[in-house]
Design a protein around this motif. Structure first.
Motif, PDB file in Angstrom:
ATOM      1  N   PRO A  51       0.820  -1.219   0.000  1.00 15.59           N
ATOM      2  CA  PRO A  51       0.000   0.000   0.000  1.00 15.59           C
ATOM      3  C   PRO A  51       0.850   1.265   0.000  1.00 15.59           C
ATOM      4  N   LEU A  52       0.485   2.194  -0.853  1.00 16.05           N
ATOM      5  CA  LEU A  52       1.245   3.421  -1.015  1.00 16.05           C
ATOM      6  C   LEU A  52       0.664   4.530  -0.147  1.00 16.05           C
ATOM      7  N   ASP A  53       1.523   5.456   0.208  1.00 15.37           N
ATOM      8  CA  ASP A  53       1.073   6.609   0.978  1.00 15.37           C
ATOM      9  C   ASP A  53       1.679   7.829   0.327  1.00 15.37           C
ATOM     10  N   THR A  54       0.846   8.625  -0.336  1.00 17.16           N
ATOM     11  CA  THR A  54       1.363   9.821  -0.981  1.00 17.16           C
ATOM     12  C   THR A  54       1.750  10.877   0.047  1.00 17.16           C
ATOM     13  N   GLY A  55       1.286  10.712   1.269  1.00 15.65           N
ATOM     14  CA  GLY A  55       1.540  11.733   2.270  1.00 15.65           C
ATOM     15  C   GLY A  55       0.611  12.911   2.057  1.00 15.65           C
ATOM     16  N   ALA A  56       0.744  13.909   2.891  1.00 19.72           N
ATOM     17  CA  ALA A  56      -0.063  15.114   2.750  1.00 19.72           C
ATOM     18  C   ALA A  56       0.619  16.038   1.746  1.00 19.72           C
ATOM     19  N   HIS A  57       0.342  17.319   1.834  1.00 25.42           N
ATOM     20  CA  HIS A  57       0.937  18.280   0.922  1.00 25.42           C
ATOM     21  C   HIS A  57       2.462  18.224   1.001  1.00 25.42           C
ATOM     22  N   ALA A  58       3.098  18.495  -0.132  1.00 23.87           N
ATOM     23  CA  ALA A  58       4.554  18.637  -0.120  1.00 23.87           C
ATOM     24  C   ALA A  58       4.921  19.887   0.669  1.00 23.87           C
ATOM     25  N   ASN A  59       6.174  19.966   1.097  1.00 23.34           N
ATOM     26  CA  ASN A  59       6.597  21.164   1.818  1.00 23.34           C
ATOM     27  C   ASN A  59       6.770  22.329   0.845  1.00 23.34           C
ATOM     28  N   LYS A  60       7.203  23.459   1.355  1.00 24.67           N
ATOM     29  CA  LYS A  60       7.240  24.670   0.546  1.00 24.67           C
ATOM     30  C   LYS A  60       8.347  24.676  -0.497  1.00 24.67           C
TER      31      LYS A  60
ATOM     32  N   ASP B 181       5.055  28.352 -15.822  1.00 25.56           N
ATOM     33  CA  ASP B 181       3.747  28.327 -15.183  1.00 25.56           C
ATOM     34  C   ASP B 181       3.578  26.959 -14.542  1.00 25.56           C
ATOM     35  N   PHE B 182       2.720  26.899 -13.531  1.00 29.32           N
ATOM     36  CA  PHE B 182       2.454  25.634 -12.852  1.00 29.32           C
ATOM     37  C   PHE B 182       1.072  25.708 -12.230  1.00 29.32           C
ATOM     38  N   SER B 183       0.583  24.556 -11.843  1.00 32.40           N
ATOM     39  CA  SER B 183      -0.806  24.444 -11.395  1.00 32.40           C
ATOM     40  C   SER B 183      -0.989  24.887  -9.946  1.00 32.40           C
ATOM     41  N   LEU B 184      -2.196  25.360  -9.654  1.00 31.59           N
ATOM     42  CA  LEU B 184      -2.573  25.626  -8.268  1.00 31.59           C
ATOM     43  C   LEU B 184      -2.433  24.365  -7.430  1.00 31.59           C
ATOM     44  N   HIS B 185      -2.584  23.201  -8.063  1.00 28.33           N
ATOM     45  CA  HIS B 185      -2.543  21.912  -7.364  1.00 28.33           C
ATOM     46  C   HIS B 185      -1.133  21.324  -7.299  1.00 28.33           C
ATOM     47  N   LEU B 186      -0.131  22.096  -7.659  1.00 30.83           N
ATOM     48  CA  LEU B 186       1.236  21.572  -7.709  1.00 30.83           C
ATOM     49  C   LEU B 186       1.675  20.991  -6.373  1.00 30.83           C
TER      50      LEU B 186
ATOM     51  N   GLN C 231      -0.068  17.309  -7.227  1.00 30.96           N
ATOM     52  CA  GLN C 231       0.808  16.784  -8.277  1.00 30.96           C
ATOM     53  C   GLN C 231       2.150  16.304  -7.744  1.00 30.96           C
ATOM     54  N   ILE C 232       2.787  17.100  -6.902  1.00 30.79           N
ATOM     55  CA  ILE C 232       4.098  16.710  -6.383  1.00 30.79           C
ATOM     56  C   ILE C 232       4.019  15.486  -5.478  1.00 30.79           C
ATOM     57  N   PRO C 233       3.041  15.386  -4.555  1.00 37.28           N
ATOM     58  CA  PRO C 233       2.950  14.151  -3.764  1.00 37.28           C
ATOM     59  C   PRO C 233       2.820  12.892  -4.614  1.00 37.28           C
ATOM     60  N   LEU C 234       2.073  12.962  -5.717  1.00 39.26           N
ATOM     61  CA  LEU C 234       1.924  11.805  -6.587  1.00 39.26           C
ATOM     62  C   LEU C 234       3.219  11.482  -7.321  1.00 39.26           C
ATOM     63  N   ALA C 235       3.844  12.504  -7.900  1.00 38.98           N
ATOM     64  CA  ALA C 235       5.097  12.282  -8.633  1.00 38.98           C
ATOM     65  C   ALA C 235       6.199  11.805  -7.698  1.00 38.98           C
ATOM     66  N   GLY C 236       6.239  12.360  -6.487  1.00 35.23           N
ATOM     67  CA  GLY C 236       7.237  11.934  -5.512  1.00 35.23           C
ATOM     68  C   GLY C 236       7.080  10.479  -5.129  1.00 35.23           C
TER      69      GLY C 236
ATOM     70  N   TRP D 134      12.073  12.376  -2.820  1.00 35.42           N
ATOM     71  CA  TRP D 134      12.164  11.940  -4.206  1.00 35.42           C
ATOM     72  C   TRP D 134      13.014  10.675  -4.355  1.00 35.42           C
ATOM     73  N   GLY D 135      13.098   9.909  -3.312  1.00 35.62           N
ATOM     74  CA  GLY D 135      13.923   8.708  -3.358  1.00 35.62           C
ATOM     75  C   GLY D 135      15.335   9.023  -2.902  1.00 35.62           C
ATOM     76  N   ILE D 136      16.076   7.991  -2.604  1.00 34.41           N
ATOM     77  CA  ILE D 136      17.456   8.170  -2.143  1.00 34.41           C
ATOM     78  C   ILE D 136      18.239   8.911  -3.220  1.00 34.41           C
ATOM     79  N   PRO D 137      18.880  10.060  -2.876  1.00 33.95           N
ATOM     80  CA  PRO D 137      19.519  10.892  -3.902  1.00 33.95           C
ATOM     81  C   PRO D 137      20.605  10.199  -4.715  1.00 33.95           C
ATOM     82  N   ASN D 138      21.203   9.125  -4.194  1.00 29.89           N
ATOM     83  CA  ASN D 138      22.258   8.471  -4.978  1.00 29.89           C
ATOM     84  C   ASN D 138      21.698   7.508  -6.023  1.00 29.89           C
ATOM     85  N   THR D 139      20.371   7.497  -6.207  1.00 30.91           N
ATOM     86  CA  THR D 139      19.773   6.629  -7.223  1.00 30.91           C
ATOM     87  C   THR D 139      19.345   7.411  -8.469  1.00 30.91           C
TER      88      THR D 139
END
Length: 377
Positions: A43-52, A143-148, A152-157, A184-189
Motif C-alpha cells: 500500500p502506497l502513501d502519498t503523504g499530505a501536501h509537499a513542503n514549501k 507556469d504551474f498548477s494551483l494543485h502543484l 501533483q508533487i505528492p503523486l510524482a514523488g 524523491w527517493g534516495i539521492p544516490n539513485t
C-alpha cells in the motif's frame, strides 16, 4: 479538516489501485496494464501536501534583476505557497561570454550564452552558498498548477520513490512513505529529474527497450483532458494508449528544454564543472542541449515526468530580444492566443491580476474556476 484527511486517504487508495510498473511487452497495450496491481507493491502513501520547497532542499529560479517575468513568478509562488530563492546575477561581460564559447566552431548566440550563464549562476549559488542535498532549478517564465504542491508533487514523488527503491542494490524496503531527505527517493539513485520540459519525445520501441521496473504510469486527476494538451503531447500519449488522467515517469530519452529540473548535489557539481562549463567543441546551440547531451552519458541518470508539471508561458523571448530579433513569441502555432501554458490546466500565471486583491482571495478565486476542478475528487 476531517473531510480533507478523508480526501487524501481516498487519493492514496486510488493511487494504489491504479499505479503500475509497465512491462516491456505491454507498452503498446498500456490501457490494459493501467488497472492491474503489481503484487510486489505494498500500500502506497502519498503523504499530505509537499513542503514549501516541493520535497527538494531548495527551489532556485534563474532570473536576471530586470526580468519582466520575475513579478509573475513571485506572485505564482505566493498563491501556491511555495518558497523560491532568486540569486543575484552579476552583469555578464563580453569576457564571460567568450569563456563560455567553444574554442572552435562556436554556434551559440549571445542571447543563449547569457541564459546559459544564468543557469551556471544558479548552480554556483546552490553549490557554494548552501549545503543542501537536492535542488529544483526553475526558469522564471514557467507556469504551474494551483494543485502543484497539494496534489501533483505528492503523486510524482511517490512514483519516483518506487523507482528509486528498485534501483538500490539490494532493493530497499518498499515503504514508500516520504521521509526526511528522501522525498524523491534516495539521492544516490538519480541525477536529474525533468519535471518541466517541452517534450521528451520517443518511439514506442525506445520506451519498450527500457527495464520493466523503470516505467511507471500513475493517475493524476489534475491533468487536463488529452484533447486540451499540446498536440505533440496528446499524440504521444495516444500512441501509447495511455488512459485519460494518467502520467508517465520514465528514464529520459530525448528531453528538450530546461523549464524545471531537479539535481542532486553530486550531479549539480558534474554539470557545473564537467558538462556545462563551456560550449562543446563544434558548437552547442543552447544550455538545454548540453544537458540533453549529459543525459546521454550512461553514468548520468535522468528521469522525466510526462506530461510535465511546469511549462513556459507565452511571452517575449529574452534570448531573441538580445539577439536583435525584436518581439518574439512562442513559435508553435498552437500557442496563438493562449492565456496559459500548455499541459498545465489550472495555471496560476493565467489568473488575471486584480488590484488590491490579497493572495488568499486570488487563491480562492482560482480554485473556483472550472479549469481548476479536480476530476473525480
Amino acid at each position: 479538516m476531517e473531510r480533507r484527511t478523508n480526501r487524501w486517504l481516498l487519493l492514496a487508495l486510488a493511487l494504489l489501485l491504479s499505479i503500475t510498473i509497465v512491462r516491456q511487452t505491454d507498452i503498446g497495450r498500456i490501457r490494459h496494464v493501467a488497472h492491474s496491481i503489481t503484487n510486489s507493491l505494498r500500500p502506497l502513501d502519498t503523504g499530505a501536501h509537499a513542503n514549501k520547497t516541493l520535497g527538494f532542499g531548495a527551489i532556485i529560479a534563474v532570473s536576471r534583476p530586470s526580468s519582466p517575468r520575475r513579478e509573475g513568478l513571485i506572485r505564482a509562488a505566493n498563491i501556491t505557497d511555495i518558497d523560491i530563492t532568486i540569486p543575484d546575477q552579476p552583469q555578464w561581460s563580453e569576457e564571460d561570454i567568450a569563456k563560455l564559447r567553444a574554442a572552435e566552431n562556436s554556434t551559440i548566440t549571445r542571447g543563449s550564452a547569457l541564459a546559459w550563464l544564468g543557469h551556471l549562476n544558479a548552480l554556483h549559488y546552490f553549490l557554494y552558498n548552501t549545503t543542501l542535498s537536492t535542488v529544483l532549478i526553475l526558469e522564471d517564465d514557467v507556469d504551474f498548477s494551483l494543485h502543484l504542491r497539494t496534489h501533483q508533487i505528492p503523486l510524482a514523488g511517490t512514483a519516483m520513490r518506487i523507482v528509486a527503491s528498485n534501483l538500490t542494490v539490494p532493493p530497499s524496503p518498499r515503504s514508500h512513505r516520504p521521509r526526511l531527505g528522501n522525498y524523491w527517493g534516495i539521492p544516490n539513485t538519480w541525477d536529474l529529474l525533468y519535471v518541466g520540459h517541452c517534450g521528451d519525445f520517443y518511439t514506442l520501441e525506445s520506451l519498450a527497450s527500457l527495464p520493466q521496473s523503470q516505467v511507471i504510469i500513475y493517475p493524476d486527476a489534475t491533468l487536463p483532458p488529452q484533447s486540451a494538451l499540446h498536440g505533440k503531447t496528446s499524440s504521444q500519449l495516444s500512441d501509447l494508449h495511455v488512459p485519460e488522467g494518467q502520467r508517465l515517469l520514465h528514464p529520459s530519452i530525448f528531453p528538450l528544454c530546461t523549464f524545471a529540473f531537479a539535481l542532486t548535489r553530486h550531479s549539480a557539481h558534474r554539470i557545473y564543472t564537467q558538462y556545462a562549463v563551456r560550449e562543446a567543441d563544434g558548437g552547442t546551440e543552447a544550455y538545454d542541449v548540453r544537458i540533453l547531451e549529459a543525459c546521454r552519458d550512461p553514468t548520468f541518470r535522468c528521469w522525466t515526468v510526462t506530461p510535465e508539471l511546469f511549462h513556459h508561458v507565452e511571452a517575449e523571448s529574452e534570448i531573441a530580444a538580445v539577439n536583435g530579433a525584436g518581439q518574439w513569441r512562442v513559435t508553435d502555432a498552437e500557442g496563438a492566443g493562449r492565456e496559459e501554458a500548455f499541459n498545465i490546466g489550472c495555471g496560476v500565471r493565467g489568473l488575471a491580476v486584480r488590484e488590491g486583491e490579497s493572495v488568499a482571495d486570488a487563491r480562492e478565486r482560482l480554485r473556483g474556476e472550472e479549469r481548476c476542478r479536480i476530476w473525480g475528487v
